[in-house]
Design an enzyme around this catalytic site. Structure first.
Site, short mmCIF file in Angstrom:
data_model
loop_
_atom_site.label_atom_id
_atom_site.label_comp_id
_atom_site.label_asym_id
_atom_site.label_seq_id
_atom_site.Cartn_x
_atom_site.Cartn_y
_atom_site.Cartn_z
N ASP A 70 -2.72 5.27 6.44
CA ASP A 70 -1.77 6.08 5.46
C ASP A 70 -2.19 6.16 3.94
O ASP A 70 -1.79 6.85 3.20
CB ASP A 70 -0.17 5.52 5.69
CG ASP A 70 0.32 6.03 6.76
OD1 ASP A 70 -0.15 6.72 7.46
OD2 ASP A 70 1.32 5.31 7.15
N ASN A 139 5.19 9.21 -1.93
CA ASN A 139 5.93 8.21 -1.31
C ASN A 139 7.12 7.91 -2.28
O ASN A 139 8.32 7.98 -1.96
CB ASN A 139 5.50 6.94 -0.72
CG ASN A 139 5.03 7.39 0.57
OD1 ASN A 139 5.31 8.18 1.43
ND2 ASN A 139 4.33 6.48 1.25
N ASP A 169 14.77 -6.92 -10.43
CA ASP A 169 13.16 -6.97 -10.48
C ASP A 169 12.37 -5.35 -10.69
O ASP A 169 11.59 -5.27 -11.17
CB ASP A 169 12.89 -7.29 -9.00
CG ASP A 169 12.65 -8.79 -9.23
OD1 ASP A 169 13.29 -9.52 -9.98
OD2 ASP A 169 12.69 -9.27 -7.97
N LEU A 177 10.02 11.54 2.52
CA LEU A 177 8.82 11.30 3.30
C LEU A 177 8.42 9.83 3.08
O LEU A 177 8.12 8.97 3.91
CB LEU A 177 7.44 12.25 2.95
CG LEU A 177 6.32 12.00 3.69
CD1 LEU A 177 6.39 12.57 5.30
CD2 LEU A 177 5.12 12.70 2.82
N ASN A 183 10.66 1.61 0.28
CA ASN A 183 11.91 1.96 0.41
C ASN A 183 12.73 1.47 1.34
O ASN A 183 13.80 0.63 1.30
CB ASN A 183 12.24 3.39 0.09
CG ASN A 183 13.79 3.85 0.56
OD1 ASN A 183 14.76 3.38 -0.29
ND2 ASN A 183 14.19 4.29 1.85
N GLN A 236 -0.45 2.67 -5.27
CA GLN A 236 -2.03 2.87 -5.59
C GLN A 236 -2.57 2.68 -7.07
O GLN A 236 -3.60 2.42 -7.07
CB GLN A 236 -2.46 3.73 -4.75
CG GLN A 236 -2.35 3.57 -3.27
CD GLN A 236 -2.71 4.80 -2.29
OE1 GLN A 236 -2.93 5.94 -3.20
NE2 GLN A 236 -3.13 4.69 -1.28
#
Length: 284
Positions: A70, A139, A169, A177, A183, A236
């Site tokens: 993914d 995402n 935090d 998606l 999540n 990322q």
């Protein structure tokens, strides 16, 4: 064969030779390129995930094959998002929630693609902006603390209307998606992947009354923090967010496009990949 899918760009995330998947990926790359040629597709490799470097290659392709997990698919989707072209994932590695097919099923998938027996799924994506810097998220966008200690205050607005202050935090702003990614790990809700909404899920909030919130995608959101923070895109890439600097988030005008099998069923994928609805004692 439809003209719209004649040229395939192949994404492979660069992998260190000590990675357990290195040998498998190296072998798979050559096999995939040969298979594409045998099936009548033009193809080329994009193995840097560097948008500026590969811009001309991206323009050349009609669709993109993402070889890996993914993470590879997410990187490729962000890089190609503004070009409005579809991707499909061939799973090598872990979960593969977004993948269209396993490696051993790729030949059948390509034959279905040539015969137009593949469906195109279009998903909501996020467009974010900090100052003059814009970016896309497939995402989620996460507002996170820079410091290990302390509480981060995040003020949230829908347009110009303040609707909440989060103290904890951080905060996840997820797409449908992405509702099954970070999540879900943060106890946010699963939202059907084709829905048009945002999911706001607080991270370790200081208040017992804070709960995840689902908002319609027609809202333009903005957030600011009382101290410097980090903005993390799909786990990322990161951007700095200065204290009191607004982060704007809205629905991207371009959708995330994934090619999938006609037989793919969202609820079946939840059961197979996440054991959704299964008894905790049941073994896979």
């Amino acid at each position: 064969m439809k003209d719209s899918h004649q040229t395939i760009g192949v994404f492979v995330r660069p992998t260190h030779y000590q990675n357990p998947l290195f040998k498998e990926l190296e072998q798979a790359k050559e096999w995939v390129l040969k298979l594409l040629e045998d099936e009548g597709f033009e193809s080329f490799m994009i193995d840097s995930l560097d948008g500026a470097k590969d811009e001309r290659l991206i323009e050349k392709a009609d669709a993109f094959l993402c070889l890996g997990g993914d993470g590879t698919i997410l990187g490729a989707l962000r890089m190609t998002h503004s070009y409005n072209k579809p991707c499909f994932g061939v799973r090598i590695g872990n979960l593969g929630f977004l993948s269209a097919v396993e490696l051993n099923g790729l030949k059948d998938f390509l034959q279905d693609l040539k015969q137009d027996r593949i469906k195109l799924e279009e998903h909501l994506a996020l467009e974010g902006r900090i100052g003059n810097t814009s970016f896309y998220a497939i995402n989620e966008i996460v507002i996170a603390k820079k410091k290990a200690l302390g509480v981060l205050d995040i003020k949230a607005y829908a347009g110009h209307t303040p609707f909440n202050t989060y103290k904890g935090d951080g905060l996840i702003i997820a797409t449908p998606l992405g509702s099954t990614a970070y999540n879900l790990s943060a106890h946010g809700p699963i939202v059907h992947a084709l829905s048009q909404s945002y999911i706001l899920t607080p991270l370790c909030d200081f208040s017992l009354t804070q709960r995840p919130l689902v908002l319609g995608a027609e809202f333009c959101l903005n957030f600011c923090t009382h101290e410097d923070a980090l903005v993390v895109i799909d786990g990322q890439s990161t951007y700095d967010l200065k204290a009191n600097q607004p982060l704007y988030i809205q629905k991207s005008p371009t959708t995330t496009k994934l090619l999938q099998k006609n037989s793919r069923d969202y609820f079946k994928v939840l059961k197979e990949k996440l054991l959704w609805g299964e008894s905790p004692s049941k073994k896979r």
